[in-house]
Design an enzyme around this catalytic site. Structure first.
Site, PDB file in Angstrom:
ATOM      1  N   ARG A 124     -14.446  70.995  42.151  1.00 38.58           N
ATOM      2  CA  ARG A 124     -13.111  71.502  41.840  1.00 38.58           C
ATOM      3  C   ARG A 124     -13.038  72.992  42.161  1.00 38.58           C
ATOM      4  NH1 ARG A 124     -10.239  71.990  35.943  1.00 38.58           N
ATOM      5  NH2 ARG A 124      -8.134  71.369  36.547  1.00 38.58           N
ATOM      6  N   ASP A 257      -5.473  63.862  31.042  1.00 36.77           N
ATOM      7  CA  ASP A 257      -5.815  65.281  30.813  1.00 36.77           C
ATOM      8  C   ASP A 257      -6.330  65.523  29.397  1.00 36.77           C
ATOM      9  OD1 ASP A 257      -6.264  67.886  31.698  1.00 36.77           O
ATOM     10  OD2 ASP A 257      -4.372  68.592  30.876  1.00 36.77           O
TER      11      ASP A 257
HETATM   12  O1  LIG Z   1      -6.967  70.535  32.234  1.00 38.43           O
HETATM   13  C1  LIG Z   1      -6.172  70.839  33.125  1.00 38.43           C
HETATM   14  O2  LIG Z   1      -6.027  70.091  34.077  1.00 38.43           O
HETATM   15  C2  LIG Z   1      -5.424  72.044  33.064  1.00 38.43           C
HETATM   16  C3  LIG Z   1      -5.787  73.204  32.486  1.00 38.43           C
HETATM   17  C4  LIG Z   1      -7.165  73.570  32.105  1.00 38.43           C
HETATM   18  C5  LIG Z   1      -8.134  73.467  33.201  1.00 38.43           C
HETATM   19  O3  LIG Z   1      -7.865  72.981  34.273  1.00 38.43           O
HETATM   20  C6  LIG Z   1      -9.514  73.946  32.974  1.00 38.43           C
HETATM   21  O4  LIG Z   1      -9.767  74.672  32.017  1.00 38.43           O
HETATM   22  O5  LIG Z   1     -10.371  73.612  33.794  1.00 38.43           O
HETATM   23  C7  LIG Z   1      -4.748  74.213  32.240  1.00 38.43           C
HETATM   24  O6  LIG Z   1      -3.691  74.169  32.910  1.00 38.43           O
HETATM   25  O7  LIG Z   1      -4.967  75.071  31.369  1.00 38.43           O
END
Ligand SMILES: O=C(O)/C=C(\CC(=O)C(=O)O)C(=O)O
Length: 304
Positions: A124, A257
């Site tokens: 990611r 999520d």
């Molecule tokens: O969980 C998600 O997809 C979105 C998140 C958190 C995130 O991506 C992370 O902390 O890795 C967000 O918008 O805060």
């Protein structure tokens, strides 16, 4: 180690309701996380938030309660590039979870192979500024080139206003590319306005780009929220997600999520969140592709 949650942090709902919508057999929750527990898997020093604990056992209980067969556990930024909690969840799942990792350019080939053996199938890259410090694009491209031979893909998380600047980098990626939450559209803007049209063009012009049509609870401004029995939640997000599902039925994924990091004003009832799905994928065929065929092709191709 003791961790203090970020002030105002909202914990996940311990007793979600049963969804009204029956998930198809073999459905995959293709976007969820584990947080710690911090005492076992400490949160990363460079994190931008400290969550509540949300461990693998709680994730697997939610999977069974909602009617999912499998999970894709995506590395959350609060764990940085320390993938131990995610890997532990994948290994403990008995083959029912695959993972998406965060790695730095210092990762060794041996470490990549170990991640693969544990069930990791992607990395990611996060461009949301409130979540991560900047990583140079040449480092990310180097990582993408190293994971490509493993058959992995790249998951990208960014906000709609940043797509023009990131376009050249994204279109140079050598793998399948999966966008988190439709590139976070501003759903107060027109669905046929320039911003969302650019996202549609991104998918139309690049057959390797997929999208998660998840996180209405993050994108919605009008609600109503998936609370108090509401089965018609997040109406303002529906046209956006529906457009992507109908235009690209073979390149969409959906996930809860859970445990819903960084929500500021409410914590959805995961059971009611599932009831969002038939609003955006209105036929049994679209639902099967979104929830079973597509995630299986990407994460469990050997079982297809
Ligand atoms: O969980 C998600 O997809 C979105 C998140 C958190 C995130 O991506 C992370 O902390 O890795 C967000 O918008 O805060």
């Amino acid at each position: 180690m003791q961790f203090q949650k970020t002030p105002g942090w909202l914990d996940w709902q311990a007793r979600p309701s049963k969804p009204g919508f029956r998930l198809p057999v073999g459905a995959v929750d293709a976007h969820c996380h584990v947080f710690g527990p911090g005492a076992e898997f400490p949160y990363a020093p460079e994190r931008k938030y400290t969550p509540c604990d949300a461990g693998k056992g709680q994730l697997f209980a939610l999977r069974d309660h909602l009617g999912f067969a499998r999970n894709v556990v995506v590395q959350a930024t609060c764990h940085g590039a320390d993938n131990r909690a995610m890997v532990d969840a994948c290994k403990a799942s008995g083959g029912k979870a695959r993972g998406v990792a965060t790695v730095r350019r210092s990762v060794t080939d041996r470490e990549l192979q170990d991640l693969h053996a544990a069930g990791v199938r992607g990395v990611r890259f996060n461009f949301v500024k409130r979540l991560v410090d900047f990583t140079p694009k040449d480092e990310l491209l180097e990582i993408a080139k190293r994971i490509a031979p493993l058959g992995w893909h790249v998951v990208i998380y960014f906000e709609a206003v940043d797509l023009p600047e990131l376009w050249d980098f994204f279109t140079a990626l050598p793998t399948t590319v999966v966008v988190d939450h439709m590139g976070r559209p501003d759903v107060t803007k027109p669905i046929d306005g320039p911003e969302f049209e650019l996202f549609v063009k991104f998918m139309r012009d690049n057959a390797n780009v997929w999208s998660k049509v998840s996180c209405p609870e993050r994108l919605s401004l009008t609600g109503p929220k998936a609370l108090n029995g509401e089965r018609n939640a997040y109406r303002d997000v529906v046209p956006f997600a529906r457009r992507i599902v109908e235009a690209f039925p073979d390149r969409v994924l959906w996930g809860t999520d859970w445990p819903h990091p960084n929500l500021k004003d409410h914590m959805p009832d995961d059971g009611l969140l599932i009831d969002f799905i038939p609003h955006i994928a209105s036929t049994a065929e679209l639902q099967r592709k979104l929830l079973v065929d597509n995630p299986m092709r990407l994460y469990w191709p050997e079982d297809c």
